[in-house]
Design a protein around this motif. Sequence first.
Motif, PDB file in Angstrom:
ATOM      1  N   LEU A   1     -10.708 -16.420 -14.987  1.00 43.55           N
ATOM      2  CA  LEU A   1     -10.149 -15.221 -14.378  1.00 43.55           C
ATOM      3  C   LEU A   1      -9.011 -14.781 -15.565  1.00 43.55           C
ATOM      4  CD1 LEU A   1     -10.013 -13.590 -11.751  1.00 43.55           C
ATOM      5  CD2 LEU A   1      -7.783 -14.839 -11.503  1.00 43.55           C
ATOM      6  N   SER A   2      -9.208 -13.392 -15.733  1.00 40.91           N
ATOM      7  CA  SER A   2      -8.215 -12.943 -16.751  1.00 40.91           C
ATOM      8  C   SER A   2      -6.898 -12.902 -16.499  1.00 40.91           C
ATOM      9  CB  SER A   2      -8.701 -11.662 -17.226  1.00 40.91           C
ATOM     10  OG  SER A   2      -8.762 -10.800 -16.432  1.00 40.91           O
ATOM     11  N   LEU A   3      -6.318 -12.809 -15.110  1.00 44.93           N
ATOM     12  CA  LEU A   3      -4.817 -13.011 -14.709  1.00 44.93           C
ATOM     13  C   LEU A   3      -4.471 -14.302 -15.042  1.00 44.93           C
ATOM     14  CD1 LEU A   3      -5.832 -10.980 -11.488  1.00 44.93           C
ATOM     15  CD2 LEU A   3      -4.571 -10.126 -13.890  1.00 44.93           C
ATOM     16  N   ASP A   4      -3.172 -14.291 -15.302  1.00 44.30           N
ATOM     17  CA  ASP A   4      -2.419 -15.665 -15.159  1.00 44.30           C
ATOM     18  C   ASP A   4      -2.094 -16.031 -13.637  1.00 44.30           C
ATOM     19  OD1 ASP A   4       0.117 -14.501 -14.450  1.00 44.30           O
ATOM     20  OD2 ASP A   4       0.634 -14.134 -16.318  1.00 44.30           O
ATOM     21  N   LEU A   5      -1.692 -17.471 -13.761  1.00 48.21           N
ATOM     22  CA  LEU A   5      -1.534 -18.103 -12.392  1.00 48.21           C
ATOM     23  C   LEU A   5      -0.457 -17.246 -11.405  1.00 48.21           C
ATOM     24  CD1 LEU A   5      -1.955 -20.474 -10.363  1.00 48.21           C
ATOM     25  CD2 LEU A   5      -0.185 -21.666 -11.448  1.00 48.21           C
ATOM     26  N   ARG A   6       0.659 -16.851 -12.163  1.00 48.49           N
ATOM     27  CA  ARG A   6       1.504 -16.167 -11.575  1.00 48.49           C
ATOM     28  C   ARG A   6       1.025 -14.648 -10.907  1.00 48.49           C
ATOM     29  NH1 ARG A   6       7.116 -15.874 -10.700  1.00 48.49           N
ATOM     30  NH2 ARG A   6       7.896 -13.825 -10.286  1.00 48.49           N
ATOM     31  N   THR A   7       0.600 -13.952 -11.574  1.00 50.72           N
ATOM     32  CA  THR A   7      -0.110 -12.878 -11.290  1.00 50.72           C
ATOM     33  C   THR A   7      -1.093 -12.853 -10.164  1.00 50.72           C
ATOM     34  OG1 THR A   7       0.307 -11.870 -13.517  1.00 50.72           O
ATOM     35  CG2 THR A   7      -1.163 -10.692 -11.801  1.00 50.72           C
ATOM     36  N   ARG A   8      -2.072 -14.211 -10.220  1.00 48.41           N
ATOM     37  CA  ARG A   8      -3.018 -14.267  -9.429  1.00 48.41           C
ATOM     38  C   ARG A   8      -2.596 -14.631  -7.933  1.00 48.41           C
ATOM     39  NH1 ARG A   8      -5.871 -20.362  -9.641  1.00 48.41           N
ATOM     40  NH2 ARG A   8      -4.282 -20.459  -8.200  1.00 48.41           N
TER      41      ARG A   8
ATOM     42  N   ARG B   1       0.577 -11.768  -1.478  1.00 50.54           N
ATOM     43  CA  ARG B   1       0.893 -10.463  -0.676  1.00 50.54           C
ATOM     44  C   ARG B   1      -0.430 -10.051  -0.066  1.00 50.54           C
ATOM     45  NH1 ARG B   1       5.255  -7.710   0.725  1.00 50.54           N
ATOM     46  NH2 ARG B   1       4.975  -5.273   0.592  1.00 50.54           N
ATOM     47  N   THR B   2      -1.699  -9.888  -0.629  1.00 49.86           N
ATOM     48  CA  THR B   2      -2.871  -9.630   0.181  1.00 49.86           C
ATOM     49  C   THR B   2      -3.090 -10.321   1.723  1.00 49.86           C
ATOM     50  OG1 THR B   2      -4.034  -9.054  -1.563  1.00 49.86           O
ATOM     51  CG2 THR B   2      -5.297  -9.357   0.355  1.00 49.86           C
ATOM     52  N   CYS B   3      -2.565 -11.453   1.558  1.00 49.61           N
ATOM     53  CA  CYS B   3      -2.681 -12.316   2.752  1.00 49.61           C
ATOM     54  C   CYS B   3      -1.605 -11.980   4.022  1.00 49.61           C
ATOM     55  CB  CYS B   3      -2.691 -13.835   2.462  1.00 49.61           C
ATOM     56  SG  CYS B   3      -4.335 -14.368   1.619  1.00 49.61           S
ATOM     57  N   ALA B   4      -0.263 -11.961   3.087  1.00 46.93           N
ATOM     58  CA  ALA B   4       0.592 -11.600   4.019  1.00 46.93           C
ATOM     59  C   ALA B   4       0.538  -9.947   4.642  1.00 46.93           C
ATOM     60  CB  ALA B   4       1.926 -11.375   3.433  1.00 46.93           C
ATOM     61  N   ARG B   5       0.084  -9.157   3.785  1.00 45.51           N
ATOM     62  CA  ARG B   5      -0.468  -7.597   4.181  1.00 45.51           C
ATOM     63  C   ARG B   5      -1.433  -8.061   5.449  1.00 45.51           C
ATOM     64  NH1 ARG B   5       1.133  -3.025   2.229  1.00 45.51           N
ATOM     65  NH2 ARG B   5       0.666  -2.344   4.248  1.00 45.51           N
ATOM     66  N   CYS B   6      -2.257  -8.610   5.319  1.00 38.73           N
ATOM     67  CA  CYS B   6      -3.401  -8.622   6.224  1.00 38.73           C
ATOM     68  C   CYS B   6      -3.254  -9.626   7.477  1.00 38.73           C
ATOM     69  CB  CYS B   6      -4.879  -9.344   5.495  1.00 38.73           C
ATOM     70  SG  CYS B   6      -5.495  -8.548   4.515  1.00 38.73           S
ATOM     71  N   GLY B   7      -1.940 -10.365   7.496  1.00 41.65           N
ATOM     72  CA  GLY B   7      -1.522 -11.301   8.598  1.00 41.65           C
ATOM     73  C   GLY B   7      -2.053 -12.428   8.393  1.00 41.65           C
ATOM     74  N   ALA B   8      -2.793 -12.823   7.457  1.00 42.95           N
ATOM     75  CA  ALA B   8      -3.483 -14.109   7.190  1.00 42.95           C
ATOM     76  C   ALA B   8      -2.434 -15.379   6.990  1.00 42.95           C
ATOM     77  CB  ALA B   8      -4.631 -13.887   6.183  1.00 42.95           C
ATOM     78  N   GLU B   9      -1.728 -15.760   8.096  1.00 43.68           N
ATOM     79  CA  GLU B   9      -0.881 -16.871   7.971  1.00 43.68           C
ATOM     80  C   GLU B   9      -1.603 -18.038   7.306  1.00 43.68           C
ATOM     81  OE1 GLU B   9       2.894 -17.741  10.373  1.00 43.68           O
ATOM     82  OE2 GLU B   9       1.243 -18.529  11.406  1.00 43.68           O
ATOM     83  N   TYR B  10      -2.532 -18.436   7.727  1.00 42.75           N
ATOM     84  CA  TYR B  10      -3.473 -19.553   7.307  1.00 42.75           C
ATOM     85  C   TYR B  10      -3.515 -19.517   5.697  1.00 42.75           C
ATOM     86  CZ  TYR B  10      -7.089 -23.035   5.879  1.00 42.75           C
ATOM     87  OH  TYR B  10      -7.606 -23.968   5.384  1.00 42.75           O
TER      88      TYR B  10
ATOM     89  N   VAL C   1       2.261  -5.155  -9.501  1.00 44.40           N
ATOM     90  CA  VAL C   1       1.371  -6.121  -8.907  1.00 44.40           C
ATOM     91  C   VAL C   1       1.376  -5.835  -7.271  1.00 44.40           C
ATOM     92  CG1 VAL C   1       0.222  -8.123  -8.487  1.00 44.40           C
ATOM     93  CG2 VAL C   1       0.605  -7.428 -10.919  1.00 44.40           C
ATOM     94  N   ILE C   2       2.767  -6.045  -7.003  1.00 45.46           N
ATOM     95  CA  ILE C   2       2.727  -6.040  -5.595  1.00 45.46           C
ATOM     96  C   ILE C   2       2.619  -4.692  -4.956  1.00 45.46           C
ATOM     97  CG2 ILE C   2       4.694  -6.415  -3.807  1.00 45.46           C
ATOM     98  CD1 ILE C   2       5.892  -8.271  -5.785  1.00 45.46           C
ATOM     99  N   GLU C   3       3.118  -3.696  -5.530  1.00 43.90           N
ATOM    100  CA  GLU C   3       2.700  -2.118  -5.268  1.00 43.90           C
ATOM    101  C   GLU C   3       1.204  -1.966  -5.282  1.00 43.90           C
ATOM    102  OE1 GLU C   3       4.071   2.372  -6.201  1.00 43.90           O
ATOM    103  OE2 GLU C   3       4.901   0.708  -7.473  1.00 43.90           O
ATOM    104  N   ALA C   4       0.618  -2.484  -6.172  1.00 42.11           N
ATOM    105  CA  ALA C   4      -0.938  -2.408  -6.570  1.00 42.11           C
ATOM    106  C   ALA C   4      -1.652  -2.902  -5.003  1.00 42.11           C
ATOM    107  CB  ALA C   4      -1.422  -2.744  -7.695  1.00 42.11           C
ATOM    108  N   VAL C   5      -1.217  -4.050  -4.608  1.00 40.74           N
ATOM    109  CA  VAL C   5      -1.631  -4.893  -3.427  1.00 40.74           C
ATOM    110  C   VAL C   5      -1.429  -3.989  -2.066  1.00 40.74           C
ATOM    111  CG1 VAL C   5      -1.537  -6.758  -2.180  1.00 40.74           C
ATOM    112  CG2 VAL C   5      -1.515  -7.126  -4.448  1.00 40.74           C
ATOM    113  N   ASP C   6      -0.206  -3.335  -2.324  1.00 45.28           N
ATOM    114  CA  ASP C   6       0.130  -2.412  -0.929  1.00 45.28           C
ATOM    115  C   ASP C   6      -0.528  -1.212  -1.113  1.00 45.28           C
ATOM    116  OD1 ASP C   6       2.166  -4.281  -0.411  1.00 45.28           O
ATOM    117  OD2 ASP C   6       3.709  -3.387  -0.824  1.00 45.28           O
ATOM    118  N   GLN C   7      -0.747  -0.641  -2.249  1.00 44.99           N
ATOM    119  CA  GLN C   7      -1.693   0.703  -2.352  1.00 44.99           C
ATOM    120  C   GLN C   7      -3.071   0.309  -1.927  1.00 44.99           C
ATOM    121  OE1 GLN C   7      -1.415   3.643  -5.292  1.00 44.99           O
ATOM    122  NE2 GLN C   7       0.901   3.776  -5.181  1.00 44.99           N
ATOM    123  N   LEU C   8      -3.557  -0.477  -2.446  1.00 42.41           N
ATOM    124  CA  LEU C   8      -4.910  -1.174  -2.098  1.00 42.41           C
ATOM    125  C   LEU C   8      -5.214  -1.195  -0.723  1.00 42.41           C
ATOM    126  CD1 LEU C   8      -5.882  -3.134  -5.115  1.00 42.41           C
ATOM    127  CD2 LEU C   8      -6.808  -0.902  -4.673  1.00 42.41           C
ATOM    128  N   HIS C   9      -4.293  -2.099   0.036  1.00 37.27           N
ATOM    129  CA  HIS C   9      -4.198  -2.392   1.423  1.00 37.27           C
ATOM    130  C   HIS C   9      -4.210  -1.121   2.153  1.00 37.27           C
ATOM    131  CE1 HIS C   9      -4.051  -4.981   4.801  1.00 37.27           C
ATOM    132  NE2 HIS C   9      -2.853  -4.260   5.367  1.00 37.27           N
TER     133      HIS C   9
END
Length: 189
Positions: free
Chosen positions: A58-65, A71-80, A121-129
């Motif tokens: 994966l071309s992203l570093d661990l932190r960005t990943r 953020r994606t899981c939080a926005r989706c409510g995927a607590e697991y 990155v956080i803003e991107a996840v939010d916009q995509l969501h």
Amino acid sequence: MPRITPIEAPFAPEDEELLAAMMPPGVPPIALFRTFVRNRSMTRAMRGWGGYELGRELSLDLRTRELVIDRTCARCGAEYEWGVHVAFFAERAELTADQITSLTHGGPADHCWTDPLDRAVIEAVDQLHDTSTLDDRLWDELSSHLDDAQVLDLLLLCGWYHAISYVARAAHVPHEDGAPRFDDVRPAG
């Protein structure tokens, strides 16, 4: 109560092989993977992509990943799935307690985000969501920090973890022992 019960040990040889390929050596398989193997063909098919998303290619570093995944899981409510990633990767990704709280209950403008890439990155996840796309301003901001390969990885990683979130939530995958819950990182007050 799980809607699809994860398989339990002792595992059939074929399931043991699939589960071993998805986990680090010596680590017991998580409930999500034990749920996936209820459909062995699907599990075999998705193993390559899942391995890529969490692997060194994966071309992203661990932190960005992890910013994208948490953020994606939080926005989706995927607590697991959020809890699994926070438990296993937050420290390695050098996420602070305030940043974990913000990823779960806050936003990219929170005081804990000082790095422009983290905020983008956080803003991107939010916009995509919210919209399934990125506006031109945010695209330009991401592109000032990431190359084309990294932007593509970010987009697909976010989409992949939407799919993982759907499974974890809809199948009611049971929480892992020791994994945090959303309320564990709720802001005070």
